[in-house]
Design a protein around this motif. Structure first.
Motif, short mmCIF file in Angstrom:
data_model
loop_
_atom_site.label_atom_id
_atom_site.label_comp_id
_atom_site.label_asym_id
_atom_site.label_seq_id
_atom_site.Cartn_x
_atom_site.Cartn_y
_atom_site.Cartn_z
N PHE A 3 -9.08 -4.15 1.68
CA PHE A 3 -8.17 -3.74 0.66
C PHE A 3 -6.98 -4.90 0.28
O PHE A 3 -6.05 -4.60 -0.47
CB PHE A 3 -7.45 -2.19 0.95
CG PHE A 3 -6.89 -2.25 2.46
CD1 PHE A 3 -5.45 -2.82 2.25
CD2 PHE A 3 -7.24 -1.89 3.52
CE1 PHE A 3 -4.55 -2.67 3.42
CE2 PHE A 3 -6.47 -1.93 4.68
CZ PHE A 3 -5.26 -2.30 4.49
N VAL A 12 -8.60 2.88 6.35
CA VAL A 12 -9.25 2.12 7.25
C VAL A 12 -8.45 2.12 8.34
O VAL A 12 -7.12 2.34 8.39
CB VAL A 12 -9.73 0.72 6.73
CG1 VAL A 12 -10.77 0.76 5.76
CG2 VAL A 12 -8.56 -0.02 6.66
N GLY A 57 0.91 -1.34 -0.03
CA GLY A 57 0.05 -0.05 0.11
C GLY A 57 0.75 1.00 -0.08
O GLY A 57 1.77 1.19 0.49
N ARG A 112 -9.71 -6.71 6.27
CA ARG A 112 -9.38 -5.68 5.35
C ARG A 112 -9.75 -6.10 3.72
O ARG A 112 -9.00 -6.70 3.09
CB ARG A 112 -7.78 -5.52 5.25
CG ARG A 112 -7.49 -5.03 6.77
CD ARG A 112 -5.96 -4.80 6.88
NE ARG A 112 -5.63 -3.84 7.82
CZ ARG A 112 -4.36 -3.48 8.30
NH1 ARG A 112 -3.22 -4.02 7.57
NH2 ARG A 112 -4.08 -2.65 9.27
N GLY A 133 -0.57 3.35 11.63
CA GLY A 133 -1.65 3.11 10.66
C GLY A 133 -1.89 4.63 9.86
O GLY A 133 -2.77 4.83 9.27
N ASN A 141 -3.57 0.26 -3.48
CA ASN A 141 -3.15 -0.94 -2.63
C ASN A 141 -3.22 -2.12 -3.87
O ASN A 141 -3.97 -2.00 -5.04
CB ASN A 141 -4.18 -1.45 -1.81
CG ASN A 141 -4.04 -0.79 -0.56
OD1 ASN A 141 -4.76 0.04 -0.01
ND2 ASN A 141 -2.96 -1.16 0.36
N ARG A 175 1.95 6.66 4.46
CA ARG A 175 3.22 6.03 4.25
C ARG A 175 3.39 6.03 2.64
O ARG A 175 2.81 5.81 1.97
CB ARG A 175 3.34 4.80 4.91
CG ARG A 175 2.65 3.58 4.21
CD ARG A 175 1.27 3.38 5.17
NE ARG A 175 1.20 3.74 6.33
CZ ARG A 175 1.38 2.64 7.29
NH1 ARG A 175 1.70 1.25 6.78
NH2 ARG A 175 1.30 2.91 8.67
N THR A 180 -8.16 2.95 -2.69
CA THR A 180 -9.11 2.55 -1.15
C THR A 180 -9.05 3.45 -0.39
O THR A 180 -8.04 4.19 -0.07
CB THR A 180 -8.20 1.22 -0.84
OG1 THR A 180 -7.10 1.39 -0.07
CG2 THR A 180 -7.95 0.06 -1.79
N ASP A 215 3.15 -5.71 3.76
CA ASP A 215 2.45 -6.58 4.76
C ASP A 215 2.49 -8.17 4.25
O ASP A 215 2.30 -8.45 3.07
CB ASP A 215 1.18 -6.28 5.32
CG ASP A 215 1.30 -5.03 6.12
OD1 ASP A 215 2.24 -4.66 6.76
OD2 ASP A 215 0.15 -4.41 6.30
#
Ligand SMILES: Nc1ncnc2c1ncn2[C@@H]1O[C@H](COP(=O)(O)OP(=O)(O)OP(=O)(O)O)[C@@H](O)[C@H]1O
Ligand SMILES: Nc1nc2c(c(=O)[nH]1)N=C(CO)CN2
Length: 224
Positions: free
Chosen positions: A182, A104, A62, A180, A148, A115, A151, A101, A156
């Protein structure tokens, strides 16, 4: 036997210098045998060993901050994919479309994200893959500010085959993946049969979630 050269393992300044070189792969994609010199490592992520395990890994990427050095969010995602797949012992299998997206999590007052999901096959250890993912984030200018928050790039590890891992630095499946959209919508695009350990088929999870904040775009990120 080839030496493992990942700067994330050998150079404490890797990533901070802004010179994380793509690692050479050991042959054309799909042709390399599953052998010890493909950066298969022992459980410490250290020296290569014989008989390394080959795993399929689902990565979620993301970005919601452009950067004058690395470009816009889609260009940053492309560079992240290129660097991850250039890792010795990591072969790109599939990359999803790019999705725009809605943020969240704890910080919703931030720009929309771009994403995607990248699927790779690898015989490097999960810990080493995490280190490489962190090194790629550093190389692409990620600064950790708020949890969160915005960035340039986040990588991940969503799932590693059917494995469950719970160490101080790595939890697999990713503990928030199942909630999630996304992550799950792009994953489903590239693997309609996908299943998340502990939660079941991804298609069923997605059927029951709000996916309105996850919009497929025409922008392209490709495997090198
Ligand atoms: N499956 C995983 N994938 C990536 N990082 C993980 C995972 N499990 C544990 N971690 C640890 O989480 C730490 C913090 O990750 P990071 O700063 O990217 O969190 P975040 O992106 O803000 O939030 P989130 O984890 O909800 O996406 C990493 O340094 C890493 O050691
Ligand atoms: N839409 C979206 N929201 C997020 C994302 C993300 O990648 N996309 N990453 C987060 C922290 O990892 C927090 N919130």
């Amino acid at each position: 036997m080839r030496t493992v050269t990942d700067p994330a393992l050998t150079d404490p300044d890797a990533g901070r210098s802004g010179h994380l070189a793509p690692e050479p792969t050991s042959g054309p994609r799909g042709t390399r045998p599953d052998v010890s010199d493909a950066a298969g490592t022992d459980s410490t992520g250290g020296s290569p060993r014989l008989g390394s395990v080959r795993r399929q890994v689902v990565l979620s990427l993301g970005s919601n901050v452009a950067d004058s050095v690395h470009g816009d969010c889609v260009q940053i995602l492309q560079q992240a994919v290129d660097l991850l797949v250039a890792t010795a012992g990591v072969d790109g299998v599939n990359v999803s479309s790019v999705y725009r997206t809605t943020p969240v999590g704890p910080v919703t007052d931030q720009p929309d994200f771009h994403n995607l999901v990248l699927v790779v096959e690898t015989d490097v250890t999960p810990q080493r893959l995490l280190e490489r993912a962190n090194a790629v984030e550093q190389e692409l200018g990620r600064v950790r500010t708020i949890d969160g928050g915005p960035r340039t790039i986040d990588v991940d590890i969503v799932a590693i085959s059917d494995e469950v891992i719970d160490t101080a630095t790595l939890t697999v499946p990713h503990p928030r993946a199942h909630e999630r959209a996304f992550v799950l919508v792009p994953w489903l695009e590239v693997d309609p049969q996908a299943s998340l350990v502990g939660h079941g088929p991804v298609c069923r999870i997605v059927d029951q979630m709000d996916v309105s904040g996850v919009v497929r775009t025409d922008e392209k990120v490709t495997l090198p």
